[in-house]
Design a protein around this motif. Structure first.
Motif, mmCIF file in Angstrom:
data_model
loop_
_atom_site.group_PDB
_atom_site.id
_atom_site.type_symbol
_atom_site.label_atom_id
_atom_site.label_comp_id
_atom_site.label_asym_id
_atom_site.label_seq_id
_atom_site.Cartn_x
_atom_site.Cartn_y
_atom_site.Cartn_z
ATOM 1 N N LEU A 109 -1.542 -22.630 -17.222
ATOM 2 C CA LEU A 109 -1.990 -21.662 -18.161
ATOM 3 C C LEU A 109 -3.022 -20.832 -17.208
ATOM 4 C CD1 LEU A 109 -1.731 -20.649 -20.921
ATOM 5 C CD2 LEU A 109 -3.643 -22.037 -21.809
ATOM 6 N N TRP A 110 -2.288 -20.135 -16.123
ATOM 7 C CA TRP A 110 -3.121 -19.874 -14.984
ATOM 8 C C TRP A 110 -2.419 -18.674 -14.513
ATOM 9 C CZ3 TRP A 110 -5.471 -22.639 -10.320
ATOM 10 C CH2 TRP A 110 -6.656 -22.072 -9.813
ATOM 11 N N ALA A 111 -2.789 -17.380 -14.280
ATOM 12 C CA ALA A 111 -1.914 -16.340 -13.901
ATOM 13 C C ALA A 111 -2.849 -15.323 -13.157
ATOM 14 C CB ALA A 111 -1.124 -15.726 -14.923
ATOM 15 N N GLY A 112 -2.363 -14.750 -11.899
ATOM 16 C CA GLY A 112 -2.706 -13.574 -11.442
ATOM 17 C C GLY A 112 -1.833 -12.417 -11.451
ATOM 18 N N VAL A 113 -2.155 -11.397 -11.854
ATOM 19 C CA VAL A 113 -1.483 -10.183 -12.368
ATOM 20 C C VAL A 113 -1.861 -9.008 -11.447
ATOM 21 C CG1 VAL A 113 -0.661 -8.860 -14.201
ATOM 22 C CG2 VAL A 113 -1.272 -11.159 -14.918
ATOM 23 N N ASP A 114 -0.942 -8.484 -10.630
ATOM 24 C CA ASP A 114 -1.150 -7.430 -9.633
ATOM 25 C C ASP A 114 -0.726 -6.247 -10.455
ATOM 26 O OD1 ASP A 114 -2.363 -9.059 -7.570
ATOM 27 O OD2 ASP A 114 -0.129 -9.187 -6.831
ATOM 28 N N ILE A 115 -1.922 -5.219 -10.770
ATOM 29 C CA ILE A 115 -1.430 -4.349 -11.458
ATOM 30 C C ILE A 115 -1.269 -3.044 -10.356
ATOM 31 C CG2 ILE A 115 -2.556 -2.520 -13.358
ATOM 32 C CD1 ILE A 115 -2.144 -5.102 -14.345
ATOM 33 N N ASP A 116 -0.202 -2.184 -10.731
ATOM 34 C CA ASP A 116 -0.065 -0.929 -9.857
ATOM 35 C C ASP A 116 -1.177 -0.194 -9.744
ATOM 36 O OD1 ASP A 116 0.822 1.864 -9.516
ATOM 37 O OD2 ASP A 116 2.702 0.756 -8.859
ATOM 38 N N PRO A 117 -1.905 -0.058 -8.547
ATOM 39 C CA PRO A 117 -3.106 0.912 -8.474
ATOM 40 C C PRO A 117 -3.198 2.118 -9.237
ATOM 41 C CG PRO A 117 -2.417 -0.037 -6.151
ATOM 42 C CD PRO A 117 -1.291 -0.184 -7.004
ATOM 43 N N GLY A 118 -1.709 2.878 -9.428
ATOM 44 C CA GLY A 118 -1.669 4.085 -10.346
ATOM 45 C C GLY A 118 -2.150 3.846 -11.714
ATOM 46 N N HIS A 119 -2.233 2.562 -12.175
ATOM 47 C CA HIS A 119 -2.825 2.159 -13.570
ATOM 48 C C HIS A 119 -4.225 1.929 -13.535
ATOM 49 C CE1 HIS A 119 1.690 2.347 -14.514
ATOM 50 N NE2 HIS A 119 1.213 2.550 -15.815
ATOM 51 N N GLY A 120 -4.622 1.908 -12.529
ATOM 52 C CA GLY A 120 -6.220 1.571 -12.438
ATOM 53 C C GLY A 120 -6.610 0.333 -11.228
ATOM 54 N N THR A 121 -7.683 0.098 -11.272
ATOM 55 C CA THR A 121 -8.419 -1.178 -10.806
ATOM 56 C C THR A 121 -8.193 -2.253 -11.563
ATOM 57 O OG1 THR A 121 -10.753 -0.677 -11.370
ATOM 58 C CG2 THR A 121 -9.748 0.384 -9.247
ATOM 59 N N GLY A 122 -8.426 -3.476 -11.090
ATOM 60 C CA GLY A 122 -8.638 -4.522 -11.727
ATOM 61 C C GLY A 122 -9.790 -4.351 -12.740
ATOM 62 N N ARG A 123 -10.685 -3.899 -12.323
ATOM 63 C CA ARG A 123 -12.059 -3.673 -12.937
ATOM 64 C C ARG A 123 -11.720 -2.846 -14.097
ATOM 65 N NH1 ARG A 123 -17.639 -5.489 -13.951
ATOM 66 N NH2 ARG A 123 -18.450 -4.109 -14.878
ATOM 67 N N GLU A 124 -11.173 -1.593 -13.811
ATOM 68 C CA GLU A 124 -10.873 -0.990 -15.029
ATOM 69 C C GLU A 124 -9.956 -1.335 -16.185
ATOM 70 O OE1 GLU A 124 -10.988 3.511 -12.327
ATOM 71 O OE2 GLU A 124 -9.150 2.338 -12.481
ATOM 72 N N ILE A 125 -8.926 -2.061 -15.779
ATOM 73 C CA ILE A 125 -8.213 -2.810 -16.566
ATOM 74 C C ILE A 125 -8.971 -3.764 -17.401
ATOM 75 C CG2 ILE A 125 -6.164 -4.156 -16.905
ATOM 76 C CD1 ILE A 125 -5.387 -1.547 -16.075
ATOM 77 N N SER A 126 -9.902 -4.667 -16.883
ATOM 78 C CA SER A 126 -10.464 -5.468 -17.454
ATOM 79 C C SER A 126 -11.525 -4.721 -18.459
ATOM 80 C CB SER A 126 -11.593 -6.376 -16.631
ATOM 81 O OG SER A 126 -10.844 -7.024 -15.475
ATOM 82 N N GLU A 127 -12.109 -3.758 -18.179
ATOM 83 C CA GLU A 127 -12.930 -2.986 -19.104
ATOM 84 C C GLU A 127 -12.134 -2.360 -20.183
ATOM 85 O OE1 GLU A 127 -14.573 0.081 -16.619
ATOM 86 O OE2 GLU A 127 -16.416 -1.469 -16.023
#
Length: 401
Positions: free
Chosen positions: A340-358
């Motif tokens: 129950l632990w995952a790292g998800v790499d978001i395509d930068p075109g969809h935003g930074t990790g911070r922006e996705i978290s917000e």
């Protein structure tokens, strides 16, 4: 200003800016849910970086803490107390080891492991005084003390904190050839995270951990597994090393050992390793205090049932299956992890990790970013499948936007 805005403004004005928290102010929490000062509920998909494996306000842990609060909370190590021997015995048994050296925070436990390895190297292996070397991996995260950041490759963690502590060799994570090349007769230990959490939940290649185990045995070097984030049920096993059939010489534990109630950490090893200490050579006023022992004993009892490991396995399989469906659709590049632990790499075109978290926070789901466009997902192991699915649906909606 709202209550939330006032609280955040006050924190910004009067606390050092060592963190960049999401703009939510939590007031209460239970299970996998947190409620802010305005009464809004949020699904916790971070679990205090695995410190809250058993959920917020777990009744068994709260009851254990309350019962101990009425009896005695601190004696210091100047005296024995009636929970200490049981804690050490039970934790050593859970780990398949012989001795325990209790501390408080994870970083303290890592520092203790470093000191232990050096002392073992001098007293047992016969390394010349002052020449001990410890091999670590790049992109590691073991804490933020001056010694620990000395072997970090994270610029933000290291910059402006020198001079740095010598005695460490950094090799690429997952590269057994580089580790072998770095070993000398003065190498006393290899310190690794079986899964690198802060680096983005990086799982090493198959065979790497067994290779490290074989190499360290061959060269009379201690294998130290930092299971502060990966241990105690998170990956579907009590310890992440178990997935590879590996038993290290030393476990470094923390976070979930305190049940999200009190800071509890420990180094657990054999009598041949921890037996190098003599009175006065190491210690902690609060390490192994009665309250910490009472909570940790309940954590150990809960882990012995296997319930939480099974939940992490079953819900983890579901989590990775659902996240895997997002890969290749243009929004998610890679998904990694175990249990129950995952790292998800978001395509930068969809935003930074911070922006996705917000954006997820706006939809009442709390996660945390790391390293650019990566987000980490690590809900409490008590989360229901329905709540997990709801949280994943919010992620899908954010990525569609």
């Amino acid at each position: 200003m709202s209550t939330t805005e006032n609280a955040i403004a006050s924190a910004e004005a009067h606390s050092a800016h060592t963190y960049h928290p999401l703009p939510v102010v939590v007031a209460t929490a239970e299970g996998a849910w947190m409620t802010d000062v305005e009464g809004r509920r949020y699904l916790d998909m971070l679990a205090g970086y695995s410190a809250l494996n058993f959920g917020h306000a777990n009744r068994r842990l709260i009851d254990a803490a309350k019962a101990q609060l009425e009896r005695v909370t601190l004696t210091s190590r100047a005296f024995h107390h009636d929970r200490f021997a049981e804690f050490c015995t039970q934790l050593a048994d859970l780990c398949g080891m012989e001795m325990v050296l209790p501390m408080n925070t994870g970083a303290e436990a890592v520092e203790t492991a470093v000191k232990t390895a050096r002392k073992w190297g001098y007293r047992v292996k016969g390394v010349p005084d002052g020449m001990a070397k410890i091999i670590v991996a790049s992109d590691n995260f073991h804490g933020r003390t001056t010694t620990i950041i000395s072997f970090s490759t994270d610029h933000e963690a290291r910059a402006d904190f020198g001079p740095y502590t010598p005695g460490f060799e950094i090799v690429p994570y997952g590269d057994l050839t580089a580790m072998r090349a770095a070993m000398t007769e003065n190498t006393v230990a290899v310190l690794l995270e079986p899964i690198q959490g802060e680096a983005g939940v990086l799982v090493p290649p198959p065979g790497y951990l067994p290779g490290v185990r074989e190499l360290t045995r061959e060269r009379n070097v201690l294998f130290i597994a930092d299971e502060i984030q990966s241990g105690l049920g998170r990956t579907g096993k009590t310890f992440a090393c178990e997935h590879e059939g590996v038993v290290p010489d030393m476990y470094v534990l923390g976070k979930a050992l305190g049940g999200g109630i009190v800071p509890v950490s420990a180094v657990v090893s054999s009598a041949a390793v921890l037996g190098v200490y003599r009175p006065g050579e190491h210690g902690s006023t609060f390490g192994g205090n009665p309250l910490a022992c009472a909570v940790a004993l309940e954590v150990i009892a809960m882990l012995r049932t296997g319930e939480f490991q099974q939940r992490a396995t079953e819900l983890g399989d579901h989590l990775h299956q659902e996240l895997g469906l997002l890969v290749g659709g243009g929004a998610v590049q890679t998904v990694r992890g175990r249990g129950l632990w995952a790292g998800v790499d978001i395509d930068p075109g969809h935003g930074t990790g911070r922006e996705i978290s917000e954006k997820l926070m706006e939809r009442r789901v709390l996660v945390k970013d790391t390293h650019g466009s990566t987000i980490r997902i690590a809900p409490p192991l008590v989360i229901s499948k329905e709540d997990l699915d709801w949280g994943l649906e919010q992620l899908r909606e954010v990525l569609r936007g």
